[in-house]
Design a protein around this motif. Structure first.
Motif, PDB file in Angstrom:
ATOM      1  N   THR A  40      81.446  -2.585  38.669  1.00 51.97           N
ATOM      2  CA  THR A  40      81.218  -2.521  40.121  1.00 51.97           C
ATOM      3  C   THR A  40      81.555  -3.827  40.822  1.00 51.97           C
ATOM      4  OG1 THR A  40      78.901  -3.120  39.780  1.00 51.97           O
ATOM      5  CG2 THR A  40      79.438  -0.761  39.837  1.00 51.97           C
ATOM      6  N   ALA A  41      81.650  -4.918  40.054  1.00 56.72           N
ATOM      7  CA  ALA A  41      82.001  -6.232  40.608  1.00 56.72           C
ATOM      8  C   ALA A  41      82.758  -7.007  39.533  1.00 56.72           C
ATOM      9  CB  ALA A  41      80.749  -6.990  41.037  1.00 56.72           C
ATOM     10  N   THR A  42      83.336  -8.124  39.914  1.00 59.23           N
ATOM     11  CA  THR A  42      84.089  -8.942  38.964  1.00 59.23           C
ATOM     12  C   THR A  42      83.196  -9.402  37.816  1.00 59.23           C
ATOM     13  OG1 THR A  42      85.652  -9.737  40.617  1.00 59.23           O
ATOM     14  CG2 THR A  42      85.346 -11.110  38.671  1.00 59.23           C
ATOM     15  N   ALA A  43      83.686  -9.230  36.595  1.00 55.03           N
ATOM     16  CA  ALA A  43      82.981  -9.740  35.421  1.00 55.03           C
ATOM     17  C   ALA A  43      83.422 -11.186  35.211  1.00 55.03           C
ATOM     18  CB  ALA A  43      83.310  -8.895  34.203  1.00 55.03           C
ATOM     19  N   ALA A  44      82.524 -12.124  35.523  1.00 54.73           N
ATOM     20  CA  ALA A  44      82.848 -13.550  35.463  1.00 54.73           C
ATOM     21  C   ALA A  44      82.124 -14.201  34.293  1.00 54.73           C
ATOM     22  CB  ALA A  44      82.459 -14.240  36.764  1.00 54.73           C
ATOM     23  N   LEU A  45      82.888 -14.887  33.430  1.00 52.84           N
ATOM     24  CA  LEU A  45      82.309 -15.626  32.319  1.00 52.84           C
ATOM     25  C   LEU A  45      82.394 -17.104  32.631  1.00 52.84           C
ATOM     26  CD1 LEU A  45      81.140 -15.538  29.411  1.00 52.84           C
ATOM     27  CD2 LEU A  45      83.490 -15.815  28.591  1.00 52.84           C
ATOM     28  N   ASN A  46      81.226 -17.753  32.784  1.00 54.78           N
ATOM     29  CA  ASN A  46      81.183 -19.159  33.168  1.00 54.78           C
ATOM     30  C   ASN A  46      81.453 -20.085  31.980  1.00 54.78           C
ATOM     31  OD1 ASN A  46      80.530 -18.398  35.767  1.00 54.78           O
ATOM     32  ND2 ASN A  46      78.322 -18.553  35.420  1.00 54.78           N
ATOM     33  N   ARG A  47      81.660 -21.344  32.298  1.00 52.42           N
ATOM     34  CA  ARG A  47      81.847 -22.354  31.267  1.00 52.42           C
ATOM     35  C   ARG A  47      80.564 -22.540  30.475  1.00 52.42           C
ATOM     36  NH1 ARG A  47      81.743 -28.111  31.354  1.00 52.42           N
ATOM     37  NH2 ARG A  47      81.290 -28.129  33.578  1.00 52.42           N
ATOM     38  N   SER A  48      80.710 -22.848  29.187  1.00 52.52           N
ATOM     39  CA  SER A  48      79.554 -23.068  28.325  1.00 52.52           C
ATOM     40  C   SER A  48      78.940 -24.425  28.646  1.00 52.52           C
ATOM     41  CB  SER A  48      79.976 -23.009  26.852  1.00 52.52           C
ATOM     42  OG  SER A  48      78.867 -23.264  26.013  1.00 52.52           O
ATOM     43  N   THR A  49      77.927 -24.394  29.482  1.00 57.11           N
ATOM     44  CA  THR A  49      77.226 -25.612  29.887  1.00 57.11           C
ATOM     45  C   THR A  49      75.904 -25.216  30.508  1.00 57.11           C
ATOM     46  OG1 THR A  49      77.387 -27.663  31.168  1.00 57.11           O
ATOM     47  CG2 THR A  49      78.308 -25.697  32.164  1.00 57.11           C
ATOM     48  N   GLY A  50      74.916 -26.069  30.420  1.00 53.73           N
ATOM     49  CA  GLY A  50      73.617 -25.737  30.996  1.00 53.73           C
ATOM     50  C   GLY A  50      72.962 -24.595  30.239  1.00 53.73           C
ATOM     51  N   THR A  51      72.562 -23.552  30.964  1.00 50.55           N
ATOM     52  CA  THR A  51      71.911 -22.414  30.297  1.00 50.55           C
ATOM     53  C   THR A  51      72.880 -21.634  29.422  1.00 50.55           C
ATOM     54  OG1 THR A  51      72.324 -21.054  32.246  1.00 50.55           O
ATOM     55  CG2 THR A  51      70.185 -22.164  32.120  1.00 50.55           C
ATOM     56  N   SER A  52      74.128 -21.612  29.801  1.00 51.90           N
ATOM     57  CA  SER A  52      75.132 -20.913  28.998  1.00 51.90           C
ATOM     58  C   SER A  52      75.515 -21.785  27.813  1.00 51.90           C
ATOM     59  CB  SER A  52      76.368 -20.614  29.848  1.00 51.90           C
ATOM     60  OG  SER A  52      77.384 -20.032  29.065  1.00 51.90           O
ATOM     61  N   SER A  53      75.511 -21.202  26.608  1.00 54.53           N
ATOM     62  CA  SER A  53      75.795 -22.000  25.421  1.00 54.53           C
ATOM     63  C   SER A  53      76.470 -21.123  24.376  1.00 54.53           C
ATOM     64  CB  SER A  53      74.502 -22.605  24.858  1.00 54.53           C
ATOM     65  OG  SER A  53      74.767 -23.349  23.680  1.00 54.53           O
ATOM     66  N   PHE A  54      77.784 -21.160  24.360  1.00 55.92           N
ATOM     67  CA  PHE A  54      78.492 -20.378  23.339  1.00 55.92           C
ATOM     68  C   PHE A  54      79.592 -21.221  22.715  1.00 55.92           C
ATOM     69  CE2 PHE A  54      80.552 -19.346  27.403  1.00 55.92           C
ATOM     70  CZ  PHE A  54      81.891 -19.594  27.121  1.00 55.92           C
ATOM     71  N   THR A  55      79.874 -20.909  21.459  1.00 59.55           N
ATOM     72  CA  THR A  55      80.969 -21.553  20.733  1.00 59.55           C
ATOM     73  C   THR A  55      82.283 -20.842  21.009  1.00 59.55           C
ATOM     74  OG1 THR A  55      79.414 -22.158  18.984  1.00 59.55           O
ATOM     75  CG2 THR A  55      81.774 -22.281  18.462  1.00 59.55           C
ATOM     76  N   SER A  56      82.234 -19.514  20.990  1.00 62.22           N
ATOM     77  CA  SER A  56      83.403 -18.701  21.286  1.00 62.22           C
ATOM     78  C   SER A  56      82.959 -17.314  21.713  1.00 62.22           C
ATOM     79  CB  SER A  56      84.327 -18.602  20.068  1.00 62.22           C
ATOM     80  OG  SER A  56      83.679 -17.916  19.012  1.00 62.22           O
ATOM     81  N   VAL A  57      83.845 -16.631  22.435  1.00 61.17           N
ATOM     82  CA  VAL A  57      83.584 -15.255  22.862  1.00 61.17           C
ATOM     83  C   VAL A  57      84.835 -14.435  22.574  1.00 61.17           C
ATOM     84  CG1 VAL A  57      83.102 -13.710  24.800  1.00 61.17           C
ATOM     85  CG2 VAL A  57      81.965 -15.945  24.673  1.00 61.17           C
ATOM     86  N   SER A  58      84.646 -13.292  21.909  1.00 60.54           N
ATOM     87  CA  SER A  58      85.769 -12.379  21.699  1.00 60.54           C
ATOM     88  C   SER A  58      85.428 -11.011  22.277  1.00 60.54           C
ATOM     89  CB  SER A  58      86.107 -12.247  20.215  1.00 60.54           C
ATOM     90  OG  SER A  58      85.138 -11.468  19.546  1.00 60.54           O
ATOM     91  N   ILE A  59      86.450 -10.379  22.851  1.00 57.57           N
ATOM     92  CA  ILE A  59      86.290  -9.062  23.463  1.00 57.57           C
ATOM     93  C   ILE A  59      87.367  -8.166  22.884  1.00 57.57           C
ATOM     94  CG2 ILE A  59      86.269  -7.773  25.645  1.00 57.57           C
ATOM     95  CD1 ILE A  59      85.948 -10.779  26.853  1.00 57.57           C
ATOM     96  N   LYS A  60      86.972  -7.031  22.312  1.00 53.87           N
ATOM     97  CA  LYS A  60      87.968  -6.115  21.770  1.00 53.87           C
ATOM     98  C   LYS A  60      87.377  -4.721  21.629  1.00 53.87           C
ATOM     99  CE  LYS A  60      89.386  -6.180  17.721  1.00 53.87           C
ATOM    100  NZ  LYS A  60      90.397  -6.787  16.834  1.00 53.87           N
TER     101      LYS A  60
END
Length: 656
Positions: free
Chosen positions: A63-83
């Motif tokens: 329903t809206a843009t799916a936005a993935l933010n930079r890994s910083t602050g509360t967001s903390s990921f090493t990598s993300v894969s989508i398939k």
């Protein structure tokens, strides 16, 4: 009983509508969502952390843009894969006018294959009729550039092709088309459809910005309703991008505009554009519109460094225009671009059919119009079938192979230009010219080892091998070229009467050309400019001069170090003793070029067929058959050895 059914319904509802599965190595390790936006929002909030895998199990409606933010602050990921999940083919459809996905975080992979191959099982579709983007990514922060993002094996369909982008890499954090900061972006094997720009990379011009990015094996050639419109691949401000093995073409053809297969724009530097196929781009509009295969208008790079872009082994064909003041160009060079190499490209079937008083700007395979010292090398190109109604009446009204309109420092080496057509409606007739120049600056051009031939069926039509100002000082070197014209005169001076009636006249005016020849070479065909290895070409064999910039030919065959051949193809005359000729089997190796099955036809039994690469290594062989399947070979040149009743013969074969 009713209570049990209610619980079962809830469970079934969850199974049906949870189309997105998430696993993570820390934080909440498993979860399901109904949209990718839901999964991205959870990652942004720190719910899922570490190595994160997003699996698409069914279609989603965003329903809206799916936005993935930079890994910083509360967001903390090493990598993300989508398939997509194994054996699942899914479509993610966005409803927003903005992009379906906005990627602002590094180390992200979107892989649309459901089986680990190059199959495209995931589609990203902007379902908004005003939607102008599908995937947007980038960074506005010079200290935190976007890096290590891959989009591959995905079908990307825009909502509208009147504006916008299939994939845009730039300053996506600001939701704008200004230059951003990024590196190591990989866009591979995607099908880009219904976009104004197919792939668009815009970097803030700085040394190393964009470095390591690769655009490869993408298909931007869908025809019909989902055809793209304006430009296939655009680069601006990038340093060190490779654009390889993409297929671009079949654009929408009714809009009056300047369409481009690829566009290397301002401050693009250290780019390699190679092995791309650009086909069927043009404009059918009486009002105007132009078509260009590869446009290079980069100026200097960051820190005023030479742009140093390399344009190698591309195939550009079937460009056209029908409109007022239109032009058709295979490769165009402009601006203050410096240090470009244009080599081993094949350019053919460029047609401008506008006739009458508003003939337009004709058709040219290669136009070199740099504004200053360009230090450009143009070598080993095949050029054929270029035609228009242009008659060389103004500085921009030309038809032909290579045209220089400005700049200095050009090295034009070992090109093969063979023009066999012109536009002719009975009243208006174009004037094809193999090599043209309007510059007269001292030392501007080094012109050696080229084949410049115009060979029309009607010898009464004017046609020139060369059209240049009568200034000998323009050429730092001019020699070892082959010139031929079927017309009454070999060449002319622009705007004046024919000055080069023959080779002697050309030598008298331009000097040099001590070892140049007037000859009509025999080619494989009017579009395959490999030279016949028969005795028909004996007069031109080994008549070139060794050049340090050209050590191989268009097929990467090594040039003779002392007596190379003129033109783009290094060839060898096949000679046999009288007895050998008498006993020679009647054989035919076909088709050549070949896609898959190669057949050896002979009046005697074929005992062996062996295929070697240009380095002499055996690649493939069969025994006791007259056919061999070459479908698995890469495109290029091979040598096929046939053994027939103990006698061997070698044939050069081109694999498409």
């Amino acid at each position: 009983m009713k209570k049990s059914l209610s619980i079962l319904s809830i469970l079934l509802g969850t199974a049906v509508f949870a189309q997105v599965d998430v696993t993570a190595t820390s934080g909440t390790e498993t979860a399901t969502y109904t949209t990718v936006k839901g999964a991205f929002d959870a990652i942004n909030a720190g719910t899922h952390q570490g190595v994160i895998n997003i699996t698409i199990t069914a279609n989603t409606s965003e329903t809206a843009t799916a936005a993935l933010n930079r890994s910083t602050g509360t967001s903390s990921f090493t990598s993300v894969s989508i398939k997509p999940a194994p054996n699942v083919t899914a479509t993610i459809t966005g409803a927003a006018a903005g992009p379906v996905f906005r990627i602002l975080g590094s180390n992200v992979t979107i892989d649309g294959s459901n089986n680990g191959t190059d199959s495209r099982n995931l589609s990203l579709v902007n379902g908004n009729v005003a939607g102008a983007q599908v995937v947007a990514m980038g960074s506005s922060d010079v200290a935190n550039p976007l890096t290590n993002v891959t989009v591959k094996n995905t079908t990307i369909i825009n909502g509208v092709r009147t504006s916008g982008y299939g994939i845009i890499v730039g300053n996506a954090a600001a939701s704008s088309t200004s230059g951003g900061y990024f590196s190591n972006i990989r866009l591979e094997n995607n099908s880009i459809q219904k976009s104004y720009y197919g792939i668009y990379l815009l970097a803030f011009s700085a040394v190393g910005n964009g470095n390591g990015s690769v655009i490869t094996k993408n298909d931007i050639s869908t025809s019909g309703e989902n055809a793209n419109r304006f430009t296939g691949v655009y680069l601006g401000g990038t340093d060190g991008v490779a654009v390889t093995s993409n297929k671009i073409g079949n654009f929408e053809s009714t809009t009056n505009e300047g369409k481009r297969g690829m566009w290397l724009a301002v401050n693009t530097m250290n780019t390699t554009v190679s092995d791309n196929i650009i086909d069927n781009i043009g404009v059918n509009n009486a009002g105007g519109g132009s078509s260009t295969g590869i446009q290079i208008y980069t100026n200097a790079g960051a820190g005023s460094a030479p742009s140093a872009n390399k344009i190698f082994r591309n195939k550009i064909s079937n460009l056209f225009s029908t409109g007022l003041n239109s032009s058709v160009t295979g490769i165009g060079l402009g601006g203050t671009t410096s240090g470009t190499v244009i080599s081993q490209n094949t350019i053919n079937n460029l047609v401008n059919t506008r006739s009458g008083t508003a003939v337009g700007y004709g058709a040219e395979a290669i136009i070199l119009g740099a504004g200053t010292a360009s230090n450009t090398t143009v070598s080993n190109n095949f050029i054929s079938k270029i035609s228009s109604f242009a008659t060389n009446s103004t500085s921009a009204n030309y038809t032909g192979g290579i045209l220089i309109t400005g700049g200095t420092g050009y090295k034009i080496y070992n090109n093969s230009v063979y023009l066999t057509e012109t536009q002719n409606d009975g009243t208006n007739k174009g004037l094809p010219i193999a090599f043209s120049s309007t510059v007269s600056t001292a030392g501007a051009v080094d012109l050696r080892n080229n084949i410049f031939v115009v060979n029309l069926a009607d010898a009464t039509i004017s046609a020139y091998a060369i059209s240049v100002p009568p200034v000998a000082a323009t050429y730092s070197n001019i020699d070892n070229n082959i010139y031929y014209s079927s017309g009454p005169n070999l060449g002319q001076t622009p705007g004046g009467p024919p000055a080069f009636t023959d080779l002697t006249g050309l030598k008298n005016i331009l000097g040099g050309n001590v070892n140049s020849l007037k000859a009509l070479p025999v080619f494989t065909s009017s579009t395959d400019l490999h030279l016949s290895q028969s005795s028909d070409n004996l007069a031109i064999d080994n008549k070139g001069v060794a050049l340090t910039d050209v050590t191989v030919d268009i097929d990467n065959e090594t040039r003779n170090a002392t007596t190379p051949d003129i033109g783009a193809d290094e060839f060898t005359i096949a000679t046999m003793a009288v007895g050998e000729v008498a006993n020679k089997s009647k054989i035919l190796v076909y088709p050549n070029p070949v896609n898959d099955i190669l057949t050896v036809s002979s009046d005697k039994k074929v005992s062996n067929i062996s295929v070697y690469n240009v380095g002499g290594r055996l690649i493939q062989e069969v025994n006791n058959t007259n056919v061999i399947n070459l479908v698995k070979l890469s495109s290029g040149v091979y040598f096929v050895k046939t053994v027939i009743e103990g006698k061997t013969e070698m044939t050069k074969v081109i694999k498409k």
